[in-house]
Design a protein around this motif. Sequence first.
Motif, PDB file in Angstrom:
ATOM      1  N   CYS A  58       3.592  -4.605  -9.362  1.00 34.95           N
ATOM      2  CA  CYS A  58       2.334  -3.895  -9.151  1.00 34.95           C
ATOM      3  C   CYS A  58       1.608  -3.816 -10.485  1.00 34.95           C
ATOM      4  N   ARG A  92      -4.748  -5.210 -11.798  1.00 31.07           N
ATOM      5  CA  ARG A  92      -5.696  -5.984 -11.003  1.00 31.07           C
ATOM      6  C   ARG A  92      -5.086  -6.542  -9.724  1.00 31.07           C
ATOM      7  N   LEU A  93      -3.794  -6.872  -9.769  1.00 25.70           N
ATOM      8  CA  LEU A  93      -3.141  -7.502  -8.621  1.00 25.70           C
ATOM      9  C   LEU A  93      -1.757  -6.909  -8.413  1.00 25.70           C
ATOM     10  N   SER A  94      -1.337  -6.854  -7.160  1.00 25.66           N
ATOM     11  CA  SER A  94       0.039  -6.534  -6.800  1.00 25.66           C
ATOM     12  C   SER A  94       0.604  -7.721  -6.034  1.00 25.66           C
ATOM     13  N   GLU A 140       2.022   1.420  -6.312  1.00 30.73           N
ATOM     14  CA  GLU A 140       0.778   0.716  -5.987  1.00 30.73           C
ATOM     15  C   GLU A 140      -0.342   1.749  -5.876  1.00 30.73           C
ATOM     16  N   ASN A 170      -3.569   1.261  -7.074  1.00 34.48           N
ATOM     17  CA  ASN A 170      -4.894   0.688  -7.322  1.00 34.48           C
ATOM     18  C   ASN A 170      -5.591   0.205  -6.057  1.00 34.48           C
ATOM     19  N   GLU A 200       0.824  -1.202   0.000  1.00 31.47           N
ATOM     20  CA  GLU A 200       0.000   0.000   0.000  1.00 31.47           C
ATOM     21  C   GLU A 200       0.863   1.260   0.000  1.00 31.47           C
ATOM     22  N   SER A 241      -0.425 -12.351  -3.602  1.00 30.54           N
ATOM     23  CA  SER A 241      -0.964 -11.303  -4.460  1.00 30.54           C
ATOM     24  C   SER A 241      -2.160 -10.659  -3.780  1.00 30.54           C
ATOM     25  N   HIS A 267      -4.856  -2.060  -3.681  1.00 33.11           N
ATOM     26  CA  HIS A 267      -4.923  -3.510  -3.565  1.00 33.11           C
ATOM     27  C   HIS A 267      -4.766  -3.864  -2.083  1.00 33.11           C
ATOM     28  N   GLY A 325      -5.410  -7.763  -4.146  1.00 35.03           N
ATOM     29  CA  GLY A 325      -6.294  -7.078  -5.069  1.00 35.03           C
ATOM     30  C   GLY A 325      -7.308  -6.267  -4.301  1.00 35.03           C
ATOM     31  N   ASN A 326      -8.424  -5.975  -4.933  1.00 34.28           N
ATOM     32  CA  ASN A 326      -9.494  -5.233  -4.283  1.00 34.28           C
ATOM     33  C   ASN A 326     -10.795  -6.007  -4.459  1.00 34.28           C
TER      34      ASN A 326
END
Length: 280
Positions: free
Chosen positions: A87, A90-92, A55, A57, A50, A116, A59, A118-119
């Motif tokens: 990063c 859709r995924l980090s 980063e 998005n 974060e 990984s 996630h 995501g959100n």
Amino acid sequence: MHEFDTAMQLRDEGDGTWSGAFHDDWAIGNAINGGVVMALGLTALGRHLEADPAEANRHVDPVVISAYFMTASLGGACRVETQTLRCGRRLSTGQVSVVQEGPDGAPVERMRALASFGNLDTVDTTRQSDPPDLPPPDQCLSSDLAPPDFLNHSAFLDRVDLRLDPDTAGWAMGRPSMRGVMQGWLRLKDGREPDSTMLLWALDAFPPVAFDLGIYGWAPTLEFTGHVRRRPEPGWLRVVISSDTLTGELMEEDARIWDSAGHLVAQSRQLCSVRTQPTG
């Protein structure tokens, strides 16, 4: 602050390193529950991702983790080392390692994982397996009924409200079904509601399914792969764990979790080492 959140407390030491501590309150025997170890590692990695400038998005939810356990974690201080690998939109993805100081003062790696994030703000479920048909929690067997000597060596159970379906709890009376299935209800005793990180702990919170195969020895996890499918609704979690294969001293344990709304929210497979032969 809830007990689980206290156990997840970390201090940022800079350069991707975090300091924390494992509390004996989360121990089973002399070892810290593996789900707690994973949850602490994921908490650190999530904060690291974060804070990464790349980063952008948000996630914030662990989506998949593959963890290897080298040695058992013990109560006391630990260091968590995190690293960003990629990063994406859709995924980090990152790596996390949990380290403690050994008896000779040298660092000992307890767990290393790739994960990984995501959100899971909005997730539509197209297809899922149905939740198990369980008796209500008050008609299931509480872990509080375990023998006092066992409870005295499993402080972890004082944190957990675990209710086993009587049809899959014969092993507790010395009558394992030999089907390799265990199911029931799970929540934290202090009322802390589940979230996406806590689900990874919950996937490793039940007694080993080896008990239902008449194998009552320690069953340490060697490798664990977990998937979080959506954020859980508040309330009880329904959990089913099972195993189909025992070869030599290795067995798999599959777990699935549904939330109070009947959504499949998490699933896992882990490879365990078993130390005794079946008695039934």
